[in-house]
Design a protein around this motif. Structure first.
Motif, short mmCIF file in Angstrom:
data_model
loop_
_atom_site.label_atom_id
_atom_site.label_comp_id
_atom_site.label_asym_id
_atom_site.label_seq_id
_atom_site.Cartn_x
_atom_site.Cartn_y
_atom_site.Cartn_z
N ASP A 124 0.79 -1.95 -0.03
CA ASP A 124 0.20 0.06 -0.31
C ASP A 124 0.97 1.27 -0.24
OD1 ASP A 124 0.80 -0.28 2.49
OD2 ASP A 124 -0.64 0.91 3.78
N ILE A 125 2.06 1.29 0.18
CA ILE A 125 2.95 2.08 0.65
C ILE A 125 3.67 2.36 -0.54
CG2 ILE A 125 4.71 3.47 1.53
CD1 ILE A 125 3.85 1.54 3.73
N ARG A 126 4.20 2.87 -1.62
CA ARG A 126 4.95 3.32 -2.98
C ARG A 126 5.76 3.85 -2.68
NH1 ARG A 126 2.56 6.99 -7.73
NH2 ARG A 126 3.17 4.83 -9.02
N GLY A 127 7.07 3.07 -3.73
CA GLY A 127 8.33 3.34 -3.06
C GLY A 127 8.86 4.44 -4.69
N ILE A 128 9.92 5.21 -3.35
CA ILE A 128 10.17 6.47 -4.68
C ILE A 128 11.23 5.85 -5.05
CG2 ILE A 128 10.10 8.98 -4.97
CD1 ILE A 128 7.84 9.73 -2.41
N LEU A 129 11.99 5.58 -6.31
CA LEU A 129 13.42 6.10 -6.78
C LEU A 129 13.14 7.69 -6.86
CD1 LEU A 129 13.12 3.22 -8.82
CD2 LEU A 129 14.11 3.22 -6.40
N PRO A 130 14.58 7.97 -6.36
CA PRO A 130 15.65 8.71 -6.56
C PRO A 130 15.74 9.70 -8.01
CG PRO A 130 17.43 7.71 -5.91
CD PRO A 130 15.54 7.03 -5.72
N LYS A 131 15.08 11.07 -8.26
CA LYS A 131 15.26 10.50 -9.94
C LYS A 131 17.55 12.14 -10.37
CE LYS A 131 13.38 12.59 -13.55
NZ LYS A 131 12.19 13.60 -14.63
N ARG A 132 18.31 10.83 -10.27
CA ARG A 132 19.69 11.33 -9.71
C ARG A 132 20.61 11.30 -11.66
NH1 ARG A 132 24.91 8.94 -8.33
NH2 ARG A 132 26.41 10.51 -8.05
N ILE A 133 20.30 12.25 -11.77
CA ILE A 133 21.37 12.12 -13.33
C ILE A 133 23.19 12.30 -12.38
CG2 ILE A 133 22.44 13.35 -15.14
CD1 ILE A 133 19.28 14.28 -15.06
N PRO A 134 23.68 11.00 -13.20
CA PRO A 134 25.33 11.49 -12.70
C PRO A 134 25.88 12.43 -13.24
CG PRO A 134 24.65 9.24 -14.10
CD PRO A 134 23.86 10.05 -13.87
N ARG A 135 27.16 12.57 -12.66
CA ARG A 135 27.85 14.18 -12.95
C ARG A 135 29.40 13.55 -13.33
NH1 ARG A 135 27.97 17.65 -8.23
NH2 ARG A 135 26.10 17.06 -6.81
N ILE A 136 29.68 13.79 -14.38
CA ILE A 136 30.78 13.40 -15.10
C ILE A 136 31.67 14.57 -15.49
CG2 ILE A 136 31.79 12.37 -17.34
CD1 ILE A 136 28.89 10.62 -18.09
N ILE A 137 33.00 13.83 -15.21
CA ILE A 137 34.33 14.92 -15.74
C ILE A 137 34.89 14.17 -17.17
CG2 ILE A 137 36.54 16.28 -15.47
CD1 ILE A 137 35.27 16.07 -11.77
N ALA A 138 35.12 14.96 -17.99
CA ALA A 138 35.78 14.50 -19.04
C ALA A 138 37.11 15.22 -18.75
CB ALA A 138 35.32 14.63 -20.23
N ALA A 139 38.28 14.48 -18.93
CA ALA A 139 39.62 14.30 -18.68
C ALA A 139 40.28 14.42 -19.95
CB ALA A 139 40.64 14.21 -17.37
N ILE A 140 41.01 15.83 -20.70
CA ILE A 140 41.67 15.02 -22.43
C ILE A 140 42.77 15.54 -21.72
CG2 ILE A 140 41.63 15.19 -24.60
CD1 ILE A 140 38.03 16.45 -23.94
N ASP A 141 43.78 14.56 -22.20
CA ASP A 141 45.57 14.26 -22.63
C ASP A 141 45.12 15.51 -23.44
OD1 ASP A 141 47.82 14.50 -22.45
OD2 ASP A 141 47.92 11.86 -22.67
N ILE A 142 46.20 16.20 -23.57
CA ILE A 142 46.16 17.60 -24.66
C ILE A 142 48.24 16.92 -24.63
CG2 ILE A 142 44.61 18.65 -24.34
CD1 ILE A 142 46.44 20.57 -23.50
#
Length: 184
Positions: free
Chosen positions: A6-24
């Motif tokens: 009778d109790i609804r579960g709630i899933l968090p709406k989490r978007i992962p945070r990303i860092i893209a490191a580029i070797d220059i």
């Protein structure tokens, strides 16, 4: 409470945070940097959140935030040697421990990290045939390459990269563009 229907579960709406490191660094070729831009474009187009980009050789040269493929900037000119530690120091100094790190490199660089990683997870994306020079690296290593027998196809990321090259005044016919897959 799995037995309480009778109790609804709630899933968090989490978007992962990303860092893209580029070797220059100087060991990175123009084709490798071009392939990285294709991958970044593909990530941005398939990802809901914002992406932080860090360009680094022996020190951090530039950081910026990307929300669409139009925000991706042409990498700075090739510089000196490769050091992986400045990226991890930047993450620690700016308290970015909840971020996932995608580190695009040719694998050539220092043997040991000077800074202990605090970020959530690290994926080392090797652009060439080399192996990662770090001895005790955090996270996983994957290689960008075509699988045996796969044909080259022009994906959305390649089309965007060609358009970006035209804007930057680079001759697209002189550069061979390959569709890349991540082999895990």
């Amino acid at each position: 409470q799995p037995n309480r229907l009778d109790i609804r579960g709630i899933l968090p709406k989490r978007i992962p945070r990303i860092i893209a490191a580029i070797d220059i660094s100087g060991s990175m070729t123009g084709k490798e940097l071009h392939d990285i831009l294709i991958e970044l474009s593909s990530i941005v187009n398939n990802y809901q959140g914002e992406l932080r980009v860090i360009e680094c050789d022996s020190e951090i040269r530039r950081t910026y935030v990307v929300k669409s493929s139009k925000d991706i900037k042409k990498p700075l000119d090739h510089n000196g040697a490769t050091a992986f530690s400045p990226v991890f120091k930047y993450i620690k100094d700016n308290n970015l421990k909840d971020y996932y790190l995608l580190y695009f490199t040719d694998g050539k660089g220092e043997k040991a990290l000077l800074e202990k990683p605090i970020n959530r997870s690290t994926i080392w994306i090797i652009t060439g045939k080399e192996e990662l020079s770090l001895e005790n690296y955090p996270g996983e290593v994957v290689h960008l390459s075509l699988k045996e027998g796969e044909k080259e196809e022009e994906s959305y990321g390649i089309k965007v990269a060609k358009e970006m090259q035209r804007e930057w005044g680079i001759d697209t016919e002189a550069n061979s563009i390959q569709s890349l897959r991540v082999d895990i």
